[in-house]
Design a protein around this motif. Structure first.
Motif, PDB file in Angstrom:
ATOM      1  N   UNK A 145      14.205  -1.163   3.789  1.00  0.00           N
ATOM      2  CA  UNK A 145      13.388  -0.835   2.794  1.00  0.00           C
ATOM      3  C   UNK A 145      13.372   0.615   2.267  1.00  0.00           C
ATOM      4  N   UNK A 146      14.418   1.242   2.633  1.00  0.00           N
ATOM      5  CA  UNK A 146      14.551   2.591   2.146  1.00  0.00           C
ATOM      6  C   UNK A 146      13.617   3.755   2.751  1.00  0.00           C
ATOM      7  N   UNK A 147      13.249   3.426   3.930  1.00  0.00           N
ATOM      8  CA  UNK A 147      12.126   4.603   4.482  1.00  0.00           C
ATOM      9  C   UNK A 147      13.168   5.573   5.162  1.00  0.00           C
ATOM     10  N   UNK A 148      12.655   6.766   4.945  1.00  0.00           N
ATOM     11  CA  UNK A 148      13.698   8.064   5.499  1.00  0.00           C
ATOM     12  C   UNK A 148      13.159   8.386   6.855  1.00  0.00           C
ATOM     13  N   UNK A 149      13.787   8.336   7.768  1.00  0.00           N
ATOM     14  CA  UNK A 149      13.640   8.799   9.003  1.00  0.00           C
ATOM     15  C   UNK A 149      14.180   9.986   9.428  1.00  0.00           C
ATOM     16  N   UNK A 150      13.672  10.932  10.047  1.00  0.00           N
ATOM     17  CA  UNK A 150      14.083  12.183  10.227  1.00  0.00           C
ATOM     18  C   UNK A 150      13.947  12.330  11.885  1.00  0.00           C
ATOM     19  N   UNK A 151      15.093  12.097  12.656  1.00  0.00           N
ATOM     20  CA  UNK A 151      14.836  12.069  14.172  1.00  0.00           C
ATOM     21  C   UNK A 151      14.423  13.417  14.252  1.00  0.00           C
ATOM     22  N   UNK A 152      13.958  13.631  15.767  1.00  0.00           N
ATOM     23  CA  UNK A 152      13.686  14.743  16.397  1.00  0.00           C
ATOM     24  C   UNK A 152      14.975  15.559  16.569  1.00  0.00           C
ATOM     25  N   UNK A 153      16.151  14.869  16.765  1.00  0.00           N
ATOM     26  CA  UNK A 153      17.406  15.866  16.928  1.00  0.00           C
ATOM     27  C   UNK A 153      17.637  16.390  15.708  1.00  0.00           C
ATOM     28  N   UNK A 154      17.622  15.704  14.711  1.00  0.00           N
ATOM     29  CA  UNK A 154      17.686  16.302  13.040  1.00  0.00           C
ATOM     30  C   UNK A 154      16.674  17.367  12.872  1.00  0.00           C
ATOM     31  N   UNK A 155      15.477  17.093  13.392  1.00  0.00           N
ATOM     32  CA  UNK A 155      14.512  18.116  12.946  1.00  0.00           C
ATOM     33  C   UNK A 155      14.724  19.363  13.718  1.00  0.00           C
ATOM     34  N   UNK A 156      15.195  19.175  15.042  1.00  0.00           N
ATOM     35  CA  UNK A 156      15.284  20.692  15.835  1.00  0.00           C
ATOM     36  C   UNK A 156      16.528  21.351  15.008  1.00  0.00           C
ATOM     37  N   UNK A 157      17.687  20.546  14.476  1.00  0.00           N
ATOM     38  CA  UNK A 157      18.789  20.895  14.134  1.00  0.00           C
ATOM     39  C   UNK A 157      18.586  21.462  12.540  1.00  0.00           C
ATOM     40  N   UNK A 158      17.925  21.017  11.800  1.00  0.00           N
ATOM     41  CA  UNK A 158      17.641  21.793  10.476  1.00  0.00           C
ATOM     42  C   UNK A 158      16.457  22.766  10.462  1.00  0.00           C
ATOM     43  N   UNK A 159      15.398  22.553  11.158  1.00  0.00           N
ATOM     44  CA  UNK A 159      14.281  23.198  11.328  1.00  0.00           C
ATOM     45  C   UNK A 159      13.140  22.852  10.217  1.00  0.00           C
ATOM     46  N   UNK A 194       0.766  -1.188   0.027  1.00  0.00           N
ATOM     47  CA  UNK A 194      -0.062  -0.104  -0.094  1.00  0.00           C
ATOM     48  C   UNK A 194       1.007   1.365   0.210  1.00  0.00           C
ATOM     49  N   UNK A 195       2.138   1.066   0.536  1.00  0.00           N
ATOM     50  CA  UNK A 195       3.010   2.132   0.432  1.00  0.00           C
ATOM     51  C   UNK A 195       4.389   1.711  -0.256  1.00  0.00           C
ATOM     52  N   UNK A 196       4.767   2.828  -0.956  1.00  0.00           N
ATOM     53  CA  UNK A 196       5.970   2.547  -1.874  1.00  0.00           C
ATOM     54  C   UNK A 196       7.260   3.073  -0.545  1.00  0.00           C
ATOM     55  N   UNK A 197       7.821   2.145   0.056  1.00  0.00           N
ATOM     56  CA  UNK A 197       8.853   2.796   1.228  1.00  0.00           C
ATOM     57  C   UNK A 197       9.839   3.645   0.682  1.00  0.00           C
ATOM     58  N   UNK A 198      10.124   3.708  -0.559  1.00  0.00           N
ATOM     59  CA  UNK A 198      11.159   4.767  -1.123  1.00  0.00           C
ATOM     60  C   UNK A 198      10.526   5.916  -0.910  1.00  0.00           C
ATOM     61  N   UNK A 199       9.434   6.188  -1.083  1.00  0.00           N
ATOM     62  CA  UNK A 199       8.684   7.654  -1.034  1.00  0.00           C
ATOM     63  C   UNK A 199       7.703   7.799   0.311  1.00  0.00           C
ATOM     64  N   UNK A 200       8.510   7.050   1.397  1.00  0.00           N
ATOM     65  CA  UNK A 200       8.036   7.585   2.644  1.00  0.00           C
ATOM     66  C   UNK A 200       9.181   8.105   3.447  1.00  0.00           C
ATOM     67  N   UNK A 201       8.463   9.182   4.354  1.00  0.00           N
ATOM     68  CA  UNK A 201       9.339   9.869   5.208  1.00  0.00           C
ATOM     69  C   UNK A 201       8.613   9.984   6.624  1.00  0.00           C
TER      70      UNK A 201
END
Lengths: 315, 315, 315, 315, 315, 315
Positions: F208-222, F181-188
């Motif tokens: 499977x190629x799922x991109x995970x943005x941790x909260x640490x990365x989120x706070x660092x990048x905005x 149902x989901x294309x893991x390469x198009x999942x973030x």
């Protein structure tokens, strides 16, 4: 003289708000513990609400009630009974239910109680929603149907819900009768009230000989008279006591999923348990305490006082 | 005609939710105020809970009760008494207790009440936990032991707690008897209930002639009959009235530290005060109101209604 | 490989809302337990708030935090540390404080921690109000003064309160410096804010070399820069970490007695603990969590997350 | 040296939770009091929410804020200002509004403020809903239009509501501009956000030269840059400061009737007030604090901290 | 056979917590709807509290009561009445009141009810504060004065408030008598209690023949005896039933603006409605439910149970 | 010009606290309604929490969010978009889930959404726990896998819970990937944080190629930088947006079952949705809003603001 191992921690040694909360500050004796077979009355949590058709929450009941139960002291104010000296009581822990599978959870509950039965332990259960009573009864009624004194605002005798759901908190005693766990002629339900879907549950009760005491009859006759009848109905054979906290008026017990207004007050809530005197209690439960709907914690404290009264009747 | 200085602010002039909240919207007349010696009944706050062995909070009682008391109006609904016209009533403020030192706080409280006594003021106290009553009695019983009518779910007659702690909210009346502040034969305790540590307090009561009316007896006899006995026990001599809000069932008064289920309802909570008619009240208190456990504020409102009933008996 | 005895109960075996709540679902190993001397990091509750000059409640902190801590899982999300496998961690229970006697309670606390020290256990404390830190430091600094990294909105460096009260939650670190338990030149206080009585505490800090980072400086420099300075100040010698939950902005931590607006957010609240990397932590505490003022329980959950971060730094 | 009459009660004499709560524990000096004309800054409550079109409650704001304000101490943590020593501050009490008549209430409010103006008192107002600002401005702008720095999530510039209602909490500043009480070219509104009915208010602002800083612009530029512009817009002439607590993000200030998510945090909520340095503040208000929606009381505490910051700017 | 269009959604089809909440899950049939003229009993919300002189909030009553009313099932537990099959019931929606104009709101309410009357619909109203009853009576009593059975703790017979305010929630029935909407000799008020400003309301009642049953009389005689008198007073002519939720003791109904302690319990709260049997009910209301003061929602649930009892009397 | 049938009720006609609450005051157009096929964006409730392994409650989400959503007005404050004029939006009601059967419920959900798809309606879902997304995706991905932008503090990628439970709120996206149902390469997945059981979910994501943005990365990048990457990952093909409210820091969103501290603030919570500009949104959901844990209702209000932002992106 009683075994100090089974004595609760005193409030004079450790303040009642302190310490890891077990039920009534009793020792934690889970299955496998070396003292397990010495336990006479086991307090067991069933943190489960998968049978709830309305507002969930009773899965949190055992923990909140352990917390509240540290307020319980050693001696009954009227009878002077000191239950923890008269019987070896312990907290057996919680059944490891599976929150996403009703059948698996029921199997786990029955297994836990069968082990307690095998060790000669009489259970005092803290639910969980009312479906909890069914897998407990499957263990307790292994040798034949029990009588039951049931305090509640609902009969929990419905056939099914929604798309033919047979196992919900509205159906446990229908199933228990069908499975031969309860002898319907030795069952009395006290406090029944609230608007109804239809009369299907009452028809089942009538057809099977279950005695229903409506709240109107309860208020007209009073707790003592009703309990005299209850004792007569269950007689001198093994009896289960099931206490749904929504039996009590929601002003006294708001923390429950399906409150129904107009019930007994807190004093009557205790009086009916005192009216169990002489009943052969094979096991008992207090169910449907739902902490998320109990902002001031009073429901849990009422419920543990009911537990203490039940315990004094069981020892 | 009564002195307008001592009239409360009317709800028709300033809405009841408005204004700086003094007790019952009375004038603030602290010690040192030019009208201090004109006061006949002084409402005094004791924001103190250092004697609490369980859940703290009554230190916040006086402020919450000042807030709730702005709902009180001018006239009693049954007797028609208009207390603020019959006696000069005032808010004397709070005693400046020391939250980190029990002995220092007790000395400060006794000094405050002695000053009020010296000015001819009868005190109506807002606690504070129940240890408050002890330093108050030390001032009031300067001329000999008082009788006491005591509404509570606990006897507060224990000898000590923990490591020999003599001064907690569970011991004030044991101390008061020992110190000769109370005449135990003129003491009645009404509403006693709850599981007990042991019978030590009851043994002390029995040995000294203190009359205890358990909640079971209270419910069986009713408020009027019990209060007739109370009036007889204290007779026509000076009597202290101590009203622990946990006397009332926690459904009506959840905001308290050590609630005990099964008590009187709110109507009975007022009836017993009306039953004080004819008693010579040397002083009175309402204690153990704990705002942090009273999310909807109903406990404080009940407590200020009890205060108003007490005031109507005192004037 | 790590000892399974010290592994917490998994949420896959027993749902996280189930079971008797010990800290982080660790085994309960009180003094006297046969495995006591095998513990490396001991989680200890101090259910005490007798030092509170404002709103009480932290006596209920350990129990609520045990409850909330059952949400903690096994592995740190950033570092991947699995603390329960790296060190033998256990819940040592609560110190049996005496709620009516400050000096007696301090003696009991110091005795408990001295026993833990003697067994080689490093303590992670759950308060309790901030006075808790003083008797803990008396045990930990037995061999010489410690450094301290202190997160708070108040300095807790006052000389005394009220009538010369030397022991309140506003004075512990003044006493600790005076008693030689802390080396003031190795002390840093971070997050200080709020309206002040006067500058007496700041003067003491300046005179003794204590470094104070105001909230204004904290917000201007950011957590990482401030923590670099903190690490430099304490250096490579034994250091105590004291974390008052009112360091955090009250929107994130409302459940505390003396909240001060304008503090760090929850992410920064964790960042500063991660900034302890490399510090030699002799012991740590999380204090001033006050459940009665935390209606949704979020403060406790934040506090146990801080505890988990501290634990990952300590193992 | 400052007049001790105007000093607040110290927390070292009377614990901060004790005593009758006036604003910041200042003396109560209502109109008619002998010291009235000595007051320089008057803290005034307007317990009124008749202009509320959504959730009511701000009528209870002044009382809750008096309670919370007893936590305020004597000295500003950054500037060191001791406002109660620099100016004679007092609690002037609440305006006796009429909860059932908007026009009558506005007349009463204007009269109260005119009397304060006549006595040379600068007012710091505690609302009340935002309509409160209109009758206050009618008194303050008696000698010509004022500038205004307005913190809010709404412009409150609508023409009318429902059936042509001209006086609601969504219209005060439209009326104030129309009545010549505000000079729109010296008005800046900061923090505006939330879904809109339409653009009618923004069109009015644009047409009249009112400067609106959206929350997006606020977050992009930061408080300091925005406040520099604010100071420039109002210049060195008399300026009113109106602070609607819903300016702040509802996580920090849930107790308000029409919260809008995404606002400033509590630190920024204080920073903007510090950014008023140098502004000639003719009067200020903090409005829309609604206790019924503030279960943990944090909104009131934030609001009184804002008041203290405003007071430090005014003295 | 009854029209399925007017049947409520069953809890067996859609769980009771699901779906858009109309009153009792009935169809939404606003004025203008094609089935409007087929409705026999219309449930109408009046979300209005502009007449409140104390704590506001009843404007939120209709929505909370719609939510709670989805718990109501199809059949009365005692009489077996199935009201939704016996009469065409529908939710007519809320009157679009104007929160900032009392007179405009009253005109809108009267117009809505006149339209319902014209369509042959009997109204069951959900307030709103008690002033709601006045504009409703203006529509219902178009053909002559009605009798009234009024459950309340206040008489609501005052002449005026504050500066001569004639229209508040303390004056509706004074106005209704003056306007000839009620026949005072056919009016009975039950449950009256609470401290009073003065006796002005009681004097009016006495002078006009209104029967007042104080709470003392109510508790002494019991609900059945009182209701027998009530039926006799109103006789066999059209009668309005007005049910202020503050009739009930605040332990059972905390969610109201002006609670008065000592009222009936929840069972009695239902009994009095059952005592209406045989009364010709021209319309009925349940008013003064105030959600902001009802943290656990129990007041609303009691109130909808009262509504269901009323409905069973009306069909 | 847009069809008035689909316009929400204005707050100028009916106050926002009044009326039967549909989502955003839109018309109720359930399946079978004559205008069903004219709907372009359908707001659908899924009152379901059977997949919850921790604290239940999201079954009550849709009703509370309907209530809160009546605060939403017509126009976006930044873009000026008036979504209800740009697309025909309606409340399609709640799916009639079966609270006691997970598989039956999933089938009912998929059927409901398939019907909406067949009518050309794009769905905006209000959960419900996160398992809700799985049966929704089964309908939406009927023609091939979708991309997904997923805001959450948990990955919800676990294989199973407890005794091999495959369908819980911790597993939906593992199943969705497995079921194509989901294309893991198009999942973030954005915002991931919290202590972990182990790394099993992260390993699956990586494999499977799922991109995970941790909260640490989120706070660092905005938010803006992260959302630019998100748009790139999903590209110009159909994408599902799943918004778990526990993505947001629990200070801003306490009403959820498994809060994790340290997340984005409310402003960032909206910013990320604005960052969806240009994404082809096939459907979206907002899940895990749990009213029992949201005493002040702020979570629901934040969640409906997120919904409004999502709707503005979808039209």
């Amino acid at each position: 003289m009683s075994d100090p191992f089974f004595h609760p921690v005193s409030g004079f040694e450790l303040p009642r708000f302190a310490g890891i909360p077990t039920f009534m500050r009793l020792p934690f004796v889970p299955p496998g513990h070396e003292r397990f077979s010495d336990v006479q009355v086991g307090l067991i949590g069933v943190p489960w609400d998968s049978g709830t058709t309305n507002r969930p929450g009773p899965r949190h009941g055992p923990r909140q009630m352990r917390d509240a139960s540290t307020m319980i002291r050693a001696q009954h104010p009227v009878s002077g009974i000191r239950p923890f000296e008269q019987a070896a009581c312990a907290d057996l822990g919680d059944v490891a239910i599976n929150p996403a599978d009703i059948q698996d959870s029921m199997a786990r509950i029955t297994a836990f109680y069968s082990a307690a039965m095998a060790a000669g332990i009489r259970p005092l259960t803290v639910g969980g929603d009312h479906l909890t009573s069914l897998p407990v009864l499957r263990a307790l009624a292994a040798n034949g149907p029990l009588g039951m004194i049931h305090f509640d605002s609902h009969t929990d005798l419905y056939h099914s819900y929604f798309n033919g759901q047979m196992y919900t908190h509205g159906t446990p005693f229908r199933r228990a009768v069908e499975e031969g766990l309860l002898d319907p002629k030795r069952v009395i339900q006290i406090g029944i009230r609230c608007s109804q879907y239809d009369s299907e549950d009452l028809d089942f009760a009538r057809a099977n000989g279950i005695r229903i005491v409506s709240i109107e009859e309860f208020h007209a006759r009073g707790p003592e008279d009703v309990m005299a009848e209850a004792r007569q109905i269950v007689g001198q054979r093994d009896t289960y006591v099931s206490y749904d906290i929504d039996f009590v008026d929601p002003a006294f017990a708001p923390g429950t999923g399906t409150p129904e207004v107009g019930g007994p007050n807190a004093y009557q809530a205790l009086q009916v348990v005192r009216g169990l005197s002489g009943v052969r209690i094979a096991g008992a439960d207090v169910v449907e305490v739902s902490p998320p709907f109990d902002p001031s914690g009073g429901t849990a404290y009422l419920a543990v006082t009911v537990m203490f009264e039940l315990l004094c009747q069981m020892v």
